[in-house]
Design a protein around this motif. Sequence first.
Motif, PDB file in Angstrom:
ATOM      1  N   GLU A   1       0.834  -1.198   0.000  1.00 43.74           N
ATOM      2  CA  GLU A   1       0.000   0.000   0.000  1.00 43.74           C
ATOM      3  C   GLU A   1       0.872   1.252   0.000  1.00 43.74           C
ATOM      4  O   GLU A   1       0.548   2.250  -0.638  1.00 43.74           O
ATOM      5  CB  GLU A   1      -0.961   0.017   1.183  1.00 43.74           C
ATOM      6  CG  GLU A   1      -1.910   1.187   1.124  1.00 43.74           C
ATOM      7  CD  GLU A   1      -3.029   1.137   2.143  1.00 43.74           C
ATOM      8  OE1 GLU A   1      -3.550   2.215   2.468  1.00 43.74           O
ATOM      9  OE2 GLU A   1      -3.374   0.036   2.611  1.00 43.74           O
ATOM     10  N   GLY A   2       1.993   1.193   0.708  1.00 40.60           N
ATOM     11  CA  GLY A   2       2.907   2.330   0.726  1.00 40.60           C
ATOM     12  C   GLY A   2       3.449   2.655  -0.656  1.00 40.60           C
ATOM     13  O   GLY A   2       3.589   3.829  -1.011  1.00 40.60           O
ATOM     14  N   MET A   3       3.762   1.625  -1.430  1.00 42.82           N
ATOM     15  CA  MET A   3       4.250   1.849  -2.792  1.00 42.82           C
ATOM     16  C   MET A   3       3.168   2.519  -3.644  1.00 42.82           C
ATOM     17  O   MET A   3       3.436   3.487  -4.358  1.00 42.82           O
ATOM     18  CB  MET A   3       4.676   0.524  -3.425  1.00 42.82           C
ATOM     19  CG  MET A   3       5.906  -0.097  -2.800  1.00 42.82           C
ATOM     20  SD  MET A   3       6.156  -1.827  -3.292  1.00 42.82           S
ATOM     21  CE  MET A   3       6.623  -1.635  -5.006  1.00 42.82           C
ATOM     22  N   MET A   4       1.943   1.997  -3.540  1.00 44.21           N
ATOM     23  CA  MET A   4       0.854   2.561  -4.345  1.00 44.21           C
ATOM     24  C   MET A   4       0.525   3.978  -3.893  1.00 44.21           C
ATOM     25  O   MET A   4       0.304   4.864  -4.716  1.00 44.21           O
ATOM     26  CB  MET A   4      -0.382   1.664  -4.251  1.00 44.21           C
ATOM     27  CG  MET A   4      -1.476   2.042  -5.229  1.00 44.21           C
ATOM     28  SD  MET A   4      -1.058   1.785  -6.975  1.00 44.21           S
ATOM     29  CE  MET A   4      -1.226   0.008  -7.098  1.00 44.21           C
ATOM     30  N   ARG A   5       0.540   4.204  -2.594  1.00 42.07           N
ATOM     31  CA  ARG A   5       0.282   5.549  -2.066  1.00 42.07           C
ATOM     32  C   ARG A   5       1.366   6.517  -2.580  1.00 42.07           C
ATOM     33  O   ARG A   5       1.071   7.657  -2.938  1.00 42.07           O
ATOM     34  CB  ARG A   5       0.258   5.521  -0.544  1.00 42.07           C
ATOM     35  CG  ARG A   5      -0.144   6.833   0.103  1.00 42.07           C
ATOM     36  CD  ARG A   5      -0.325   6.687   1.610  1.00 42.07           C
ATOM     37  NE  ARG A   5      -1.438   5.819   1.941  1.00 42.07           N
ATOM     38  CZ  ARG A   5      -2.715   6.203   1.947  1.00 42.07           C
ATOM     39  NH1 ARG A   5      -3.036   7.439   1.636  1.00 42.07           N
ATOM     40  NH2 ARG A   5      -3.668   5.348   2.267  1.00 42.07           N
ATOM     41  N   GLY A   6       2.604   6.067  -2.609  1.00 45.28           N
ATOM     42  CA  GLY A   6       3.691   6.890  -3.135  1.00 45.28           C
ATOM     43  C   GLY A   6       3.469   7.262  -4.590  1.00 45.28           C
ATOM     44  O   GLY A   6       3.778   8.389  -5.005  1.00 45.28           O
ATOM     45  N   GLU A   7       2.935   6.325  -5.372  1.00 38.86           N
ATOM     46  CA  GLU A   7       2.615   6.628  -6.763  1.00 38.86           C
ATOM     47  C   GLU A   7       1.525   7.705  -6.836  1.00 38.86           C
ATOM     48  O   GLU A   7       1.634   8.654  -7.606  1.00 38.86           O
ATOM     49  CB  GLU A   7       2.151   5.359  -7.496  1.00 38.86           C
ATOM     50  CG  GLU A   7       3.244   4.325  -7.689  1.00 38.86           C
ATOM     51  CD  GLU A   7       4.304   4.784  -8.660  1.00 38.86           C
ATOM     52  OE1 GLU A   7       3.989   4.974  -9.858  1.00 38.86           O
ATOM     53  OE2 GLU A   7       5.464   4.966  -8.235  1.00 38.86           O
ATOM     54  N   LEU A   8       0.477   7.556  -6.024  1.00 35.89           N
ATOM     55  CA  LEU A   8      -0.609   8.541  -6.033  1.00 35.89           C
ATOM     56  C   LEU A   8      -0.138   9.905  -5.537  1.00 35.89           C
ATOM     57  O   LEU A   8      -0.655  10.932  -5.977  1.00 35.89           O
ATOM     58  CB  LEU A   8      -1.794   8.050  -5.199  1.00 35.89           C
ATOM     59  CG  LEU A   8      -2.551   6.849  -5.762  1.00 35.89           C
ATOM     60  CD1 LEU A   8      -3.719   6.498  -4.858  1.00 35.89           C
ATOM     61  CD2 LEU A   8      -3.002   7.070  -7.186  1.00 35.89           C
ATOM     62  N   ASP A   9       0.864   9.910  -4.640  1.00 35.50           N
ATOM     63  CA  ASP A   9       1.424  11.178  -4.164  1.00 35.50           C
ATOM     64  C   ASP A   9       1.994  11.999  -5.319  1.00 35.50           C
ATOM     65  O   ASP A   9       2.051  13.227  -5.242  1.00 35.50           O
ATOM     66  CB  ASP A   9       2.529  10.939  -3.131  1.00 35.50           C
ATOM     67  CG  ASP A   9       2.020  10.461  -1.784  1.00 35.50           C
ATOM     68  OD1 ASP A   9       0.799  10.560  -1.516  1.00 35.50           O
ATOM     69  OD2 ASP A   9       2.857   9.959  -0.996  1.00 35.50           O
TER      70      ASP A   9
END
Length: 155
Positions: free
Chosen positions: A37-45
């Motif tokens: 989830e952290g990786m995906m959240r980083g992409e959305l950031d």
Amino acid sequence: MTEPAAPRVRIRRMTYQDLPAVMKLEREIFPEDPWTEGMMRGELDEQPRTRHYLVATDGDEIVGYAGLAAAGDQADVQTIAVRAGHRRAGIGRTLMAELLEEAVRRGAEAVFLEVRADNTPAQTMYERFGFERIGVRRRYYADGTDAYTMMKKLR
């Protein structure tokens, strides 16, 4: 945006509120090597600055998602996934077409991606979009499977 693949399927920009459903799909579709989830959240950031993420919905259910990274004259398909029961209905093609349109809008001259060497259906779809295999990344995935690198020239 490109015409939806199926009458009920809609494509829209991914939001942080989509993460629980997207992460559930991620673990379902890529059980050997899911993003966190952290990786995906980083992409959305990084959206919309250098990223463009989409979800495909069938009613209220997210049935697919895709993401693009774009900087300068190069773009990379970060991920593209469709739930098993919704495959072969044009959702993956619609998501890919949207990503390629965004790459063109952002001025990319070429788009790159990696695909599992054992994922023939995905490779076939990418080839239909004009991607060509340009290399191999040995043991790229967590389970030791190779990845083919592919490229499509836009200009």
